[in-house]
Design an enzyme around this catalytic site. Sequence first.
Site, PDB file in Angstrom:
ATOM      1  CE1 TYR A 121       0.958  -0.160   4.322  1.00 41.90           C
ATOM      2  CE2 TYR A 121      -1.349  -0.510   4.833  1.00 41.90           C
ATOM      3  CZ  TYR A 121      -0.038  -0.384   5.247  1.00 41.90           C
ATOM      4  OH  TYR A 121       0.261  -0.506   6.575  1.00 41.90           O
ATOM      5  CD  GLU A 122      -0.665   4.849   1.897  1.00 43.45           C
ATOM      6  OE1 GLU A 122      -0.809   5.734   1.032  1.00 43.45           O
ATOM      7  OE2 GLU A 122      -1.595   4.455   2.615  1.00 43.45           O
ATOM      8  N   GLY A 123       1.312   2.969  -2.685  1.00 42.01           N
ATOM      9  CA  GLY A 123       2.139   2.822  -3.881  1.00 42.01           C
ATOM     10  C   GLY A 123       3.054   1.639  -3.715  1.00 42.01           C
TER      11      GLY A 123
END
Length: 601
Positions: free
Chosen positions: A445-447
């Site tokens: 997550y978060e890229g």
Amino acid sequence: MPSYTPPLRDMQFVMHEVFRVTDEFKAIPRHAEVDEDTINAVLEEAGKFAAGVAFPLNISGDEEGCTLDKQTHEVTTPKGFKEAYAQYIEGGWAALSCDPEYGGQGLPFVVNQCLYEMLNSANQAWTMYPGLSHGAYEALVAHGTDEQKKTYLPKLVSGEWTGTMCLTEPHCGTDLGMLRTKAEPVAGAPEGTYKITGNKIFISAGEHDFTENIVHLVLARLPDAPKGSKGISLFVVPKYLVNADGSLGERNPIFCAGLEHKMGIHGNATAQIAIDGAIGTLVGQPHKGLQAMFVMMNAARLGVGNQSLGLTEVAFQNALAYAKDRTQMRSLSGTKAKDKEADPIIVHPDVRKMLLTAKAYAEGARALQIYCTLLLDKAHSHPDEKVRKDSDELVALLTPIVKAFITDNGHIATNHCMQVFGGHGFIKEWGMEQFVRDNRINMIYEGTNTIQSLDLLGRKVLGNNGATLKKLGKLVGQLVQEEGVNEKMAEFINPIAMLGEQMTKFTTEIGFKGFQNPDEVGAAAVDYLRVAGHLVFGYLFARMAQVALRQIAAGNDDPFYVAKLQTARFYFAKLFPETATLMRTARAGAKPLMDTDAALA
């Protein structure tokens, strides 16, 4: 059952002896009075909260998970989570580094970073509830209207309300240009007021019973929005509307429609969010939502790296204790524990390698996190514009390394630590398999870490022709020049000096190939980021070794410094050489990946 001891000594070493943060603060008026004793006292109390309140809930929270009432759309968090949060806000921890203008305590970001490392070691799933609020706070400070700041910031700072970031939709993950959530102006309402309609998924802490209100930051499209990422706007959409006097009004139709069933972080409510004409107000300029949201996303990326640092540390502590106690076989070089049937497994070289890998990756990550948050303090508050600009550029370069390198290393380290336990590591009651499961999301997550690698190589390095990378290289060069003739530092200086020289040629080569074929950048990016990560870790370990050697030369017999040198030597001997393989595989190019239609048919 696992245990946890906050690593206060190492935090103090990095802050006070390596980076001398209080000397840096003297040049920043708002932090000029912050001294070592204050920092140490705050972190000691923070450690007590992490170890004594959050940590005991980690295994039970994982087992119990969250429960959704589909009739009311309300979520109940695991037993003890809500009460722990009440203690958290009562202790003022939510306000630690926030601006006093909104009720914050105004302490440096670097202090808050250390608090969150300990909380992540103690209970990552629980820590995500207050953690996401910091990103929402930062985004509204940077881009919110005066009215939004007045309405939401004091409550976020106090912890009375929490925040979320609502980006992802069922059909789009990282590619936010595809999102479909729409925002329509409300006739007769104040300017900037919209009705938001759409669906979001994977929203961490999207619904819970900690607070009476949740402040959602939602990406959506205006009716006249251009296609793609240039047509995205950002809105603040509260769970309950807020009256003019600050009291809560009507329930806004933004609901939890389901909870994801996940591999890890079971104690955190990862929500599917249905938005059915919910009232929201525009944050920042129309169609400039990503610019505003990136404030929150970049804060989250640093925070995700911190999550893996915390898990690496706690996994290492428990694996080390187990390796000292567990007896299996005899040492290859002769019996070590003559009074026992077998030797403790810590005598075996490969067990030591696994333990030292986790230790080195934790200590390198801690140094990098503290360095980055010190840069953030300077970027936000230093009176010299050039210092602010240089610090901001360096943080931007280091952010994808923090997110991807530290979380990849956390995956390696937590798996190593589980391996130290042998079959017991696979058994839930020891806690090790939970550290592995909880860490796995941090790489996603978060890229995803590949996205971080593309960001580093494509945007942060090649995007400005290596200008910011040269600033990092200058820091490495300064240390090399300072210690280049010191024989005792040679084992730490020579490797980073050599890699620093190689990076220029390596980067130029990848950039030239990428100019001819963009897939070359995609093929090299992940390997490139790990090489850059090792350069950064190598620089930081060299600085830590420099301090340790000086203390020993001055007659300081604290074994901490000997341990630091031994860890640095292990890192350079056993982990840093990975860079040679990575540069070779990066140079292999895109052809072995893309010319494979038959293999992937």
